[in-house]
Design a protein around this motif. Sequence first.
Motif, PDB file in Angstrom:
ATOM      1  N   GLY A  46       0.800  -1.220   0.000  1.00 28.48           N
ATOM      2  CA  GLY A  46       0.000   0.000   0.000  1.00 28.48           C
ATOM      3  C   GLY A  46       0.829   1.263   0.000  1.00 28.48           C
ATOM      4  O   GLY A  46       0.358   2.315  -0.440  1.00 28.48           O
ATOM      5  N   SER A  47       2.072   1.166   0.470  1.00 29.77           N
ATOM      6  CA  SER A  47       2.937   2.346   0.516  1.00 29.77           C
ATOM      7  C   SER A  47       3.146   2.961  -0.869  1.00 29.77           C
ATOM      8  O   SER A  47       3.445   4.142  -0.981  1.00 29.77           O
ATOM      9  N   GLY A  48       2.947   2.181  -1.914  1.00 34.96           N
ATOM     10  CA  GLY A  48       3.105   2.686  -3.276  1.00 34.96           C
ATOM     11  C   GLY A  48       1.879   3.419  -3.800  1.00 34.96           C
ATOM     12  O   GLY A  48       1.892   3.919  -4.923  1.00 34.96           O
ATOM     13  N   PHE A  49       0.833   3.534  -2.978  1.00 40.02           N
ATOM     14  CA  PHE A  49      -0.421   4.143  -3.429  1.00 40.02           C
ATOM     15  C   PHE A  49      -0.773   5.395  -2.627  1.00 40.02           C
ATOM     16  O   PHE A  49      -1.937   5.693  -2.401  1.00 40.02           O
ATOM     17  N   GLY A  50       0.240   6.110  -2.204  1.00 39.36           N
ATOM     18  CA  GLY A  50      -0.005   7.370  -1.511  1.00 39.36           C
ATOM     19  C   GLY A  50       0.240   7.278  -0.024  1.00 39.36           C
ATOM     20  O   GLY A  50       0.467   6.215   0.538  1.00 39.36           O
ATOM     21  N   ARG A  51       0.174   8.428   0.615  1.00 38.55           N
ATOM     22  CA  ARG A  51       0.599   8.526   2.008  1.00 38.55           C
ATOM     23  C   ARG A  51      -0.284   7.767   2.984  1.00 38.55           C
ATOM     24  O   ARG A  51       0.148   7.465   4.087  1.00 38.55           O
ATOM     25  N   TYR A  52      -1.511   7.452   2.617  1.00 41.22           N
ATOM     26  CA  TYR A  52      -2.385   6.696   3.515  1.00 41.22           C
ATOM     27  C   TYR A  52      -2.361   5.198   3.223  1.00 41.22           C
ATOM     28  O   TYR A  52      -3.073   4.431   3.853  1.00 41.22           O
ATOM     29  N   GLY A  53      -1.518   4.791   2.285  1.00 39.27           N
ATOM     30  CA  GLY A  53      -1.472   3.386   1.900  1.00 39.27           C
ATOM     31  C   GLY A  53      -0.636   2.497   2.798  1.00 39.27           C
ATOM     32  O   GLY A  53      -0.808   1.285   2.800  1.00 39.27           O
ATOM     33  N   GLU A  54       0.295   3.091   3.551  1.00 40.43           N
ATOM     34  CA  GLU A  54       1.130   2.278   4.436  1.00 40.43           C
ATOM     35  C   GLU A  54       0.240   1.470   5.376  1.00 40.43           C
ATOM     36  O   GLU A  54      -0.771   1.957   5.873  1.00 40.43           O
ATOM     37  N   GLY A  55       0.640   0.196   5.567  1.00 39.39           N
ATOM     38  CA  GLY A  55      -0.146  -0.687   6.426  1.00 39.39           C
ATOM     39  C   GLY A  55      -1.225  -1.456   5.681  1.00 39.39           C
ATOM     40  O   GLY A  55      -2.016  -2.173   6.286  1.00 39.39           O
ATOM     41  N   HIS A  56      -1.233  -1.320   4.358  1.00 38.10           N
ATOM     42  CA  HIS A  56      -2.199  -2.018   3.500  1.00 38.10           C
ATOM     43  C   HIS A  56      -1.464  -2.732   2.373  1.00 38.10           C
ATOM     44  O   HIS A  56      -0.292  -2.497   2.134  1.00 38.10           O
ATOM     45  N   PHE A  57      -2.189  -3.556   1.636  1.00 37.49           N
ATOM     46  CA  PHE A  57      -1.706  -4.092   0.364  1.00 37.49           C
ATOM     47  C   PHE A  57      -2.885  -4.132  -0.591  1.00 37.49           C
ATOM     48  O   PHE A  57      -4.037  -4.019  -0.188  1.00 37.49           O
ATOM     49  N   ARG A  58      -2.581  -4.235  -1.860  1.00 43.42           N
ATOM     50  CA  ARG A  58      -3.613  -4.231  -2.894  1.00 43.42           C
ATOM     51  C   ARG A  58      -3.702  -5.628  -3.492  1.00 43.42           C
ATOM     52  O   ARG A  58      -2.679  -6.234  -3.798  1.00 43.42           O
ATOM     53  N   ILE A  59      -4.926  -6.114  -3.655  1.00 41.41           N
ATOM     54  CA  ILE A  59      -5.127  -7.427  -4.262  1.00 41.41           C
ATOM     55  C   ILE A  59      -6.301  -7.350  -5.239  1.00 41.41           C
ATOM     56  O   ILE A  59      -7.363  -6.833  -4.900  1.00 41.41           O
ATOM     57  N   VAL A  60      -6.070  -7.815  -6.448  1.00 42.08           N
ATOM     58  CA  VAL A  60      -7.125  -7.787  -7.467  1.00 42.08           C
ATOM     59  C   VAL A  60      -7.977  -9.046  -7.363  1.00 42.08           C
ATOM     60  O   VAL A  60      -7.514 -10.088  -6.910  1.00 42.08           O
TER      61      VAL A  60
END
Length: 98
Positions: free
Chosen positions: A60-74
């Motif tokens: 999630g860190s690659g998707f903006g400042r609020y993304g840390e602590g997340h991940f993206r899954i399709v």
Amino acid sequence: SKLRERRDFLVHRIREIEGLTVQEPKGAFYAFPKIELKGISSDEFCKRLLWETGVVVPPGSGFGRYGEGHFRIVFLPPKHILDEALERIGRFVGSLAK
């Protein structure tokens, strides 16, 4: 639709994994689960997930400042592929919680 079924399946399975939380996606083909484990960044989580399970998800860190602590899954892959990936993610998260 098949996409809605896959979304619902993904959300349900992620919510079963202790250590992850997720909001139901609205209009996107991915989910953005929150990693509820202390002491691991989203970058470290995703690197170790890849190395230890072979599952690739971007941090999630690659998707903006609020993304840390997340991940993206399709949720575009066929259900059996999602099922296998989620099984691996569940085992991985369980191993981190010990």
